[in-house]
Write a protein that holds these residues in place. Sequence first.
Motif, PDB file in Angstrom:
ATOM      1  N   GLY A   1       0.849  -1.184   0.000  1.00 26.28           N
ATOM      2  CA  GLY A   1       0.000   0.000   0.000  1.00 26.28           C
ATOM      3  C   GLY A   1       0.879   1.226   0.000  1.00 26.28           C
ATOM      4  N   VAL A   2       0.467   2.245  -0.730  1.00 25.74           N
ATOM      5  CA  VAL A   2       1.210   3.499  -0.764  1.00 25.74           C
ATOM      6  C   VAL A   2       0.297   4.592  -0.218  1.00 25.74           C
ATOM      7  CG1 VAL A   2       2.382   5.209  -2.202  1.00 25.74           C
ATOM      8  CG2 VAL A   2       2.593   2.774  -2.748  1.00 25.74           C
ATOM      9  N   ILE A   3       0.803   5.308   0.793  1.00 26.65           N
ATOM     10  CA  ILE A   3       0.030   6.374   1.412  1.00 26.65           C
ATOM     11  C   ILE A   3       0.764   7.690   1.216  1.00 26.65           C
ATOM     12  CG2 ILE A   3       1.089   6.043   3.695  1.00 26.65           C
ATOM     13  CD1 ILE A   3      -1.699   6.641   4.896  1.00 26.65           C
ATOM     14  N   SER A   4       0.012   8.722   0.872  1.00 25.43           N
ATOM     15  CA  SER A   4       0.600  10.035   0.631  1.00 25.43           C
ATOM     16  C   SER A   4      -0.368  11.099   1.115  1.00 25.43           C
ATOM     17  CB  SER A   4       0.895  10.226  -0.865  1.00 25.43           C
ATOM     18  OG  SER A   4       1.459  11.487  -1.130  1.00 25.43           O
ATOM     19  N   LYS A   5       0.119  12.007   1.944  1.00 23.56           N
ATOM     20  CA  LYS A   5      -0.690  13.101   2.488  1.00 23.56           C
ATOM     21  C   LYS A   5      -1.976  12.591   3.121  1.00 23.56           C
ATOM     22  CE  LYS A   5       1.182  16.567  -0.684  1.00 23.56           C
ATOM     23  NZ  LYS A   5       0.897  17.571  -1.717  1.00 23.56           N
ATOM     24  N   GLY A   6      -1.847  11.481   3.868  1.00 22.02           N
ATOM     25  CA  GLY A   6      -2.982  10.935   4.600  1.00 22.02           C
ATOM     26  C   GLY A   6      -3.937  10.110   3.775  1.00 22.02           C
ATOM     27  N   GLU A   7      -3.653   9.932   2.494  1.00 21.70           N
ATOM     28  CA  GLU A   7      -4.563   9.199   1.612  1.00 21.70           C
ATOM     29  C   GLU A   7      -3.897   7.919   1.111  1.00 21.70           C
ATOM     30  OE1 GLU A   7      -7.168   9.843  -2.508  1.00 21.70           O
ATOM     31  OE2 GLU A   7      -5.791  11.400  -1.783  1.00 21.70           O
ATOM     32  N   LEU A   8      -4.616   6.805   1.233  1.00 23.19           N
ATOM     33  CA  LEU A   8      -4.123   5.536   0.703  1.00 23.19           C
ATOM     34  C   LEU A   8      -4.394   5.541  -0.799  1.00 23.19           C
ATOM     35  CD1 LEU A   8      -2.859   2.885   1.765  1.00 23.19           C
ATOM     36  CD2 LEU A   8      -5.173   1.947   1.887  1.00 23.19           C
ATOM     37  N   ILE A   9      -3.325   5.737  -1.593  1.00 21.03           N
ATOM     38  CA  ILE A   9      -3.532   5.984  -3.024  1.00 21.03           C
ATOM     39  C   ILE A   9      -3.479   4.724  -3.866  1.00 21.03           C
ATOM     40  CG2 ILE A   9      -2.756   8.372  -2.908  1.00 21.03           C
ATOM     41  CD1 ILE A   9      -0.038   7.536  -3.906  1.00 21.03           C
ATOM     42  N   VAL A  10      -2.902   3.652  -3.334  1.00 21.62           N
ATOM     43  CA  VAL A  10      -2.904   2.407  -4.081  1.00 21.62           C
ATOM     44  C   VAL A  10      -2.693   1.244  -3.119  1.00 21.62           C
ATOM     45  CG1 VAL A  10      -0.417   2.416  -4.569  1.00 21.62           C
ATOM     46  CG2 VAL A  10      -1.938   1.170  -6.090  1.00 21.62           C
ATOM     47  N   VAL A  11      -3.396   0.140  -3.366  1.00 17.43           N
ATOM     48  CA  VAL A  11      -3.172  -1.119  -2.659  1.00 17.43           C
ATOM     49  C   VAL A  11      -3.184  -2.208  -3.720  1.00 17.43           C
ATOM     50  CG1 VAL A  11      -4.064  -2.794  -0.997  1.00 17.43           C
ATOM     51  CG2 VAL A  11      -4.266  -0.350  -0.527  1.00 17.43           C
ATOM     52  N   GLU A  12      -2.105  -2.942  -3.803  1.00 14.53           N
ATOM     53  CA  GLU A  12      -1.985  -3.904  -4.910  1.00 14.53           C
ATOM     54  C   GLU A  12      -1.032  -5.028  -4.530  1.00 14.53           C
ATOM     55  OE1 GLU A  12      -3.446  -5.291  -7.478  1.00 14.53           O
ATOM     56  OE2 GLU A  12      -3.501  -3.421  -8.630  1.00 14.53           O
ATOM     57  N   GLU A  13      -1.266  -6.199  -5.091  1.00 11.35           N
ATOM     58  CA  GLU A  13      -0.283  -7.270  -4.950  1.00 11.35           C
ATOM     59  C   GLU A  13       1.026  -6.808  -5.568  1.00 11.35           C
ATOM     60  OE1 GLU A  13      -1.655 -10.891  -6.658  1.00 11.35           O
ATOM     61  OE2 GLU A  13      -3.358 -11.079  -5.288  1.00 11.35           O
ATOM     62  N   LYS A  14       2.117  -7.171  -4.911  1.00 13.67           N
ATOM     63  CA  LYS A  14       3.412  -6.660  -5.357  1.00 13.67           C
ATOM     64  C   LYS A  14       3.691  -7.007  -6.821  1.00 13.67           C
ATOM     65  CE  LYS A  14       6.963  -8.902  -4.002  1.00 13.67           C
ATOM     66  NZ  LYS A  14       7.928  -9.482  -3.059  1.00 13.67           N
ATOM     67  N   ALA A  15       3.513  -8.275  -7.168  1.00 14.73           N
ATOM     68  CA  ALA A  15       3.827  -8.689  -8.542  1.00 14.73           C
ATOM     69  C   ALA A  15       2.923  -7.984  -9.545  1.00 14.73           C
ATOM     70  CB  ALA A  15       3.687 -10.196  -8.676  1.00 14.73           C
ATOM     71  N   ARG A  16       1.646  -7.819  -9.194  1.00 17.51           N
ATOM     72  CA  ARG A  16       0.702  -7.169 -10.104  1.00 17.51           C
ATOM     73  C   ARG A  16       1.027  -5.685 -10.244  1.00 17.51           C
ATOM     74  NH1 ARG A  16      -5.391  -8.309  -8.747  1.00 17.51           N
ATOM     75  NH2 ARG A  16      -4.578 -10.424  -9.096  1.00 17.51           N
ATOM     76  N   LEU A  17       1.445  -5.067  -9.141  1.00 16.41           N
ATOM     77  CA  LEU A  17       1.828  -3.654  -9.184  1.00 16.41           C
ATOM     78  C   LEU A  17       3.031  -3.464 -10.089  1.00 16.41           C
ATOM     79  CD1 LEU A  17       1.375  -0.791  -8.020  1.00 16.41           C
ATOM     80  CD2 LEU A  17       2.963  -1.397  -6.194  1.00 16.41           C
TER      81      LEU A  17
END
Length: 312
Positions: free
Chosen positions: A205-221
């Motif tokens: 998961g990547v969070i920026s400025k308090g917002e979770l901007i992406v959640v993805e399986e590592k390989a799929r990401l």
Amino acid sequence: MSAILKIDNLGKTYASGLQALKPVNLEIAQGEIFALLGPNGAGKTTLINIVCGIVTASSGSVSVDGFDTVRDYRPARARIGLVPQELVTDMFETPWATATFSRGLFGRAPDPGHIERTLRELSLWDKRNDRIQTLSGGMKRRVMIAKALAHEPRVLFLDEPTAGVDVELRRDMWKLVRRLRDTGVTVILTTHYIDEAEEMADRIGVISKGELIVVEEKARLMRKLGRRQLTLHLPTPLAALPAELSRWQLELRQEGTELEYSFDAHEEHNGIPALLRALDELGIAISDLNTRQTSLEDIFVTLVHGRAGAAP
């Protein structure tokens, strides 16, 4: 696998008006290793502290193994282990006493065998009766992990667990996390080390400025956002890119001795054969070439900078 941690519309706004965490929705499966990435101040620690009952949420709810962290605080918290960034423990205590006391705090019956196994796994057994203040920084970090594992949590939070520690401890941590996952423990880690997430995580998961901007399986990401880069090495430097090469959006690097071309590795027609023909027709010689797969760090930077650029 069923979700052991459920986060629904979780948000945090302070009295000053600062929105530290925008509504977050996330489910994490039992036995999963989940890496939460983000720059300093992105909201990673705020999210963890709310789940662990250290900070009160402004909105939303969290459940751990079916227990609401507010209504069923004790059973929910008993299922969570937390290794914070800071070294928070009694420095005059010993690793053995600290881990034993922590287990009792969560209402678990004494189990010297479990404490011994935990200390041995963390290479602390020989130091079990030493005062914590006499231990090295890496050993103190191991004590924090032992405290978090003493009551046999089902969900373990590691908040920057290897920040400022040596390479050996980082590798030991990776091994320990994998062993915990094999026993069904769910591990959520925040880290600044991209290679750590790339090495261990099942999902990111990547969070920026308090917002979770992406959640993805590592390989799929990696497949979805990853690109390949073709670098062409030129024996004769180019002062500028010829107009005939504009369709490929090339970058001229290293004082004109390298041409860099980014392309989607999954596209059947990536334009490379046509590019090589065009270079030959222009009389631009190539002394060598190589390709590189975009790393998770490249993707992280692209996501965070892209979101920052889109902000008003």
